[in-house]
Design a protein around this motif. Structure first.
Motif, PDB file in Angstrom:
ATOM      1  N   ARG A 311     -13.567   9.005  -0.043  1.00 30.81           N
ATOM      2  CA  ARG A 311     -12.253   8.991  -1.057  1.00 30.81           C
ATOM      3  C   ARG A 311     -11.802  10.260  -1.393  1.00 30.81           C
ATOM      4  NH1 ARG A 311     -11.561   9.474  -6.232  1.00 30.81           N
ATOM      5  NH2 ARG A 311     -13.856   9.610  -6.798  1.00 30.81           N
ATOM      6  N   ARG A 312     -12.829  11.335  -1.655  1.00 33.52           N
ATOM      7  CA  ARG A 312     -12.335  12.612  -2.262  1.00 33.52           C
ATOM      8  C   ARG A 312     -12.066  13.386  -0.973  1.00 33.52           C
ATOM      9  NH1 ARG A 312     -17.288  11.759  -4.914  1.00 33.52           N
ATOM     10  NH2 ARG A 312     -18.227  13.413  -3.558  1.00 33.52           N
ATOM     11  N   ASN A 313     -12.680  13.259  -0.136  1.00 32.37           N
ATOM     12  CA  ASN A 313     -12.302  14.422   1.158  1.00 32.37           C
ATOM     13  C   ASN A 313     -12.018  13.576   2.586  1.00 32.37           C
ATOM     14  OD1 ASN A 313     -12.371  16.437   2.706  1.00 32.37           O
ATOM     15  ND2 ASN A 313     -14.476  17.211   2.371  1.00 32.37           N
ATOM     16  N   ASP A 314     -11.003  12.616   2.451  1.00 30.86           N
ATOM     17  CA  ASP A 314     -10.462  12.051   3.557  1.00 30.86           C
ATOM     18  C   ASP A 314     -10.374  13.021   4.923  1.00 30.86           C
ATOM     19  OD1 ASP A 314      -9.448   9.599   4.625  1.00 30.86           O
ATOM     20  OD2 ASP A 314      -7.551  10.751   5.102  1.00 30.86           O
ATOM     21  N   ASN A 486     -11.050   2.857  -5.560  1.00 28.32           N
ATOM     22  CA  ASN A 486     -11.285   3.625  -4.501  1.00 28.32           C
ATOM     23  C   ASN A 486     -10.078   3.428  -3.635  1.00 28.32           C
ATOM     24  OD1 ASN A 486     -13.326   4.927  -5.504  1.00 28.32           O
ATOM     25  ND2 ASN A 486     -14.663   4.476  -3.907  1.00 28.32           N
ATOM     26  N   THR A 487      -9.587   2.359  -3.259  1.00 28.29           N
ATOM     27  CA  THR A 487      -8.841   1.939  -2.098  1.00 28.29           C
ATOM     28  C   THR A 487      -7.286   1.527  -2.427  1.00 28.29           C
ATOM     29  OG1 THR A 487      -9.423  -0.560  -2.143  1.00 28.29           O
ATOM     30  CG2 THR A 487     -10.535   0.885  -0.579  1.00 28.29           C
ATOM     31  N   GLY A 488      -7.216   1.340  -3.963  1.00 28.50           N
ATOM     32  CA  GLY A 488      -6.049   1.001  -4.048  1.00 28.50           C
ATOM     33  C   GLY A 488      -5.630  -0.478  -4.136  1.00 28.50           C
ATOM     34  N   LEU A 489      -6.533  -1.200  -3.536  1.00 31.14           N
ATOM     35  CA  LEU A 489      -6.464  -2.802  -3.168  1.00 31.14           C
ATOM     36  C   LEU A 489      -6.663  -3.458  -4.625  1.00 31.14           C
ATOM     37  CD1 LEU A 489      -8.394  -2.888   0.203  1.00 31.14           C
ATOM     38  CD2 LEU A 489      -6.019  -3.192  -0.099  1.00 31.14           C
ATOM     39  N   THR A 490      -6.238  -4.791  -4.740  1.00 35.99           N
ATOM     40  CA  THR A 490      -6.567  -5.350  -5.776  1.00 35.99           C
ATOM     41  C   THR A 490      -8.065  -5.996  -5.668  1.00 35.99           C
ATOM     42  OG1 THR A 490      -5.587  -7.438  -5.216  1.00 35.99           O
ATOM     43  CG2 THR A 490      -4.044  -6.006  -6.279  1.00 35.99           C
ATOM     44  N   PRO A 491      -8.644  -6.491  -6.748  1.00 31.37           N
ATOM     45  CA  PRO A 491     -10.086  -6.972  -6.390  1.00 31.37           C
ATOM     46  C   PRO A 491      -9.752  -8.472  -5.709  1.00 31.37           C
ATOM     47  CG  PRO A 491      -9.927  -6.368  -8.839  1.00 31.37           C
ATOM     48  CD  PRO A 491      -8.583  -6.005  -8.047  1.00 31.37           C
ATOM     49  N   GLU A 512       5.520   3.143   2.820  1.00 31.38           N
ATOM     50  CA  GLU A 512       6.790   3.114   1.856  1.00 31.38           C
ATOM     51  C   GLU A 512       6.549   3.813   0.446  1.00 31.38           C
ATOM     52  OE1 GLU A 512       6.603  -0.974   1.475  1.00 31.38           O
ATOM     53  OE2 GLU A 512       7.315  -1.659   3.382  1.00 31.38           O
ATOM     54  N   ASN A 513       5.300   4.507   0.152  1.00 30.74           N
ATOM     55  CA  ASN A 513       5.084   5.075  -1.157  1.00 30.74           C
ATOM     56  C   ASN A 513       4.372   6.454  -0.837  1.00 30.74           C
ATOM     57  OD1 ASN A 513       5.578   2.810  -3.336  1.00 30.74           O
ATOM     58  ND2 ASN A 513       4.628   1.853  -1.519  1.00 30.74           N
ATOM     59  N   ASN A 514       5.078   7.264   0.145  1.00 30.86           N
ATOM     60  CA  ASN A 514       4.289   8.722   0.247  1.00 30.86           C
ATOM     61  C   ASN A 514       2.979   8.614   0.422  1.00 30.86           C
ATOM     62  OD1 ASN A 514       7.038   9.766  -0.349  1.00 30.86           O
ATOM     63  ND2 ASN A 514       6.717   9.258  -2.762  1.00 30.86           N
ATOM     64  N   GLY A 515       2.405   7.984   1.294  1.00 34.09           N
ATOM     65  CA  GLY A 515       0.991   7.972   1.562  1.00 34.09           C
ATOM     66  C   GLY A 515      -0.095   7.408   0.484  1.00 34.09           C
ATOM     67  N   VAL A 520      -3.401   5.487  -5.173  1.00 30.58           N
ATOM     68  CA  VAL A 520      -4.592   5.942  -4.215  1.00 30.58           C
ATOM     69  C   VAL A 520      -4.155   6.332  -3.102  1.00 30.58           C
ATOM     70  CG1 VAL A 520      -6.807   5.396  -3.445  1.00 30.58           C
ATOM     71  CG2 VAL A 520      -6.067   4.398  -5.571  1.00 30.58           C
ATOM     72  N   PRO A 521      -4.522   7.704  -2.611  1.00 30.01           N
ATOM     73  CA  PRO A 521      -4.035   8.278  -1.461  1.00 30.01           C
ATOM     74  C   PRO A 521      -4.881   7.296  -0.207  1.00 30.01           C
ATOM     75  CG  PRO A 521      -4.645  10.181  -2.617  1.00 30.01           C
ATOM     76  CD  PRO A 521      -4.896   8.866  -3.476  1.00 30.01           C
TER      77      PRO A 521
END
Length: 534
Positions: A311-314, A486-491, A512-515, A520-521
């Motif tokens: 997550r921190r260092n894609d 960590n992913t931006g997904l919902t539970p 659609e949302n600048n990456g 969450v990137p």
């Protein structure tokens, strides 16, 4: 619930973990009932496979010996015994393995095959280059030898020993994790990290970018690949011989044990129909869960180690060539969620059986359930081998059933990896018995489980194991929430969507949302210079 989707599509890791937990319950029930039928005290023993695989290799050896009049002793030994007015020269239990069958092994293969039929897609289309096949073959060797040193495979330790609080398993998985992360780095160094995926599906791969398509070669036919034929013939020989001894002719490959002639190990004649049906069914249920998700142990360990780092260092991992979907499942802890769900289901059953029926957990009383030097060495080899194989042992059985080329080749490596142990069986037994730290005649302690360290009171043991179950339940909930962050997904997406669906959602939302996905990137595509070169 969309039952058609459950049948035709992949599952979430949560669903797969629950399915494998159910498989464990069916298996333990089979052993429980069989023990009662035989007038023995039952114990709650989760699924184990590595010793049974050795018996299946020995079965093939004995079958070939019978056909051509040999008496080779590669996977076991022969001895003479008198019976029925004659002297017999038969496989003997004093060696490493006797000829037999592991019904969960066969069941997991069948489960994988059934998934291919449900989804109308075997995975024989997946292309693997010669370098990756060589690495898979090496992985099979390392993994199978590691099982002999560590007293079991990753299934035994991570999915059986950990929930039962076995000391040797809790230590072994530490070294499994170290071996797994070392192999993961090596795969990246060899420019093979693009192959490291939980599962391949044509629906996802065809629409994905080039960095996700290491195995996709339009026009490729496995039937024109001689490696595929070699692996397929070897796997079919193993299964057909096992079925022949298990069902059709159990007396054809009899063996000697304690001076008595015994039928093919774990055959219908040896164990009875109830045992066979329940343990085979357990394997099939487990195989479906594995095949419907790519569920396995090595991904869970690696996810636990590098999830936050990804997550921190894609950028670091995409330059290594790690596919986006793999980075998503790692940073989302999805394989770990599957393992945790399995722990909760399986251990819940164990607690009920122990508290209300006084049936104790197994994995005690032997050197193989003790912490030895082999736990450390073997654990590291297990971790390395599983990552090189792109699948632990149980996931490899599923991958055989569903048709993965690299697993067909890696499985031949399994047969080779057993040889140091089988050919030098007594030396290995002496080494393991003389290096016991915790367990049978242990230098530090005679305890097998963590709760043994708190005295001999069964009530205390049950309370400790119940508290452990509560912790594992909390861990499952925590991992789902952590994966969501960590992913931006919902539970809800973590719990119910398969990984391909989640990755497609992430890609579309990020575009659609600048990456970013809910701030969450998102994982970025693998650059062309990091594509697999094989």
């Amino acid at each position: 619930m969309n039952y058609k989707k459950l049948l035709n599509k992949q599952w979430s890791f949560l669903y797969a973990g629950i399915a494998f937990g159910i498989a464990q319950i069916v298996y333990m029930t089979g052993l429980w009932l069989h023990a009662l039928q035989a007038g023995k005290k039952p114990h709650l023993k989760p699924i184990t496979v590595t010793t049974d695989l050795g018996k299946m290799f020995r079965g093939v050896e004995v079958f070939i010996n019978r056909l051509f009049g040999f008496h080779s002793e590669i996977y076991g030994t022969y001895a003479k015994v008198s019976g029925h007015g004659a002297e017999h020269f038969l496989p003997d239990a004093s060696g490493a393995f006797v000829p037999g069958i592991g019904w969960p092994i066969v069941g997991i293969m069948i489960g994988g095959w059934l998934v291919g039929r449900m989804e109308k897609e075997s995975r024989s289309w997946a292309y693997y280059g010669k370098r990756l096949l060589a690495v898979s073959f090496l992985g099979g060797i390392l993994f199978s030898y590691g099982t002999r040193l560590a007293g079991g495979c990753t299934l035994n330790h991570l999915m059986g020993g950990v929930p039962l609080m076995n000391i040797h398993s809790l230590v072994t998985i530490i070294f499994m994790g170290l071996g797994g992360i070392a192999a993961f780095y090596l795969m990246a160094e060899w420019n093979l990290a693009g192959y490291f995926k939980h599962q391949e599906t044509l629906e996802y791969v065809r629409q994905a970018d080039k960095g996700e398509q290491a195995t996709y070669r339009p026009g490729y036919s496995p039937w024109k690949n001689y490696f595929y034929w070699i692996g397929l013939v070897f796997a079919l020989l193993l299964v057909l011989v096992a079925f022949y001894g298990g069902f059709a002719n159990p007396s054809y490959m009899r063996h000697i044990k304690d001076g008595h002639i015994i039928a093919f190990n774990k055959s219908v004649a040896h164990k009875g129909w109830l045992y066979v049906i329940l343990t085979l069914t357990a394997g099939i249920i487990g195989g479906i869960g594995l095949g419907k998700s790519g569920f396995g142990t090595e991904c869970a360990l690696v996810a636990g180690e590098v999830g936050d780092s990804m997550r921190r260092n894609d950028k670091k991992y995409r330059l290594w060539g790690v596919p986006k979907i793999t980075r998503t499942l790692m940073r989302g802890y999805l394989p770990f969620i599957g393992i945790a769900a399995h722990w909760v289901v399986m251990l819940g059953f164990v607690l009920i059986a122990w508290i209300f029926f006084n049936i104790e957990p197994a994995f005690a009383g032997k050197v193989k359930y003790s912490l030895t030097a082999g736990s450390i060495i073997g654990g590291f080899l297990l971790g390395m081998g599983a990552v090189f194989l792109i699948g632990c042992e149980i996931r490899s059985y599923m991958r055989l059933g569903i048709g993965y080329l690299n697993t067909l080749i890696g499985f031949i490596g399994f047969a080779v990896g057993y040889l140091p142990f089988t050919l030098y069986y007594k030396a290995h037994k002496h080494f393991l018995a003389s290096t016991v730290l915790v367990g049978k005649n242990g230098a530090w302690s005679d305890a097998y489980k963590v709760y043994d360290l708190f005295g001999d009171n069964p009530l205390v043991h049950k309370i400790i194991l119940f508290l452990w179950w509560l912790f594992l339940l909390w861990l499952l909930i925590f991992l789902i929430k952590k994966g969501s962050r960590n992913t931006g997904l919902t539970p809800v997406q973590i719990r119910h969507n398969n990984t391909e669906e989640n990755q497609i959602f992430i890609d579309r939302t990020a575009a659609e949302n600048n990456g970013k996905v809910n701030g969450v990137p998102a994982p970025e595509p693998v650059p062309p210079e990091s594509y697999v070169k094989d």
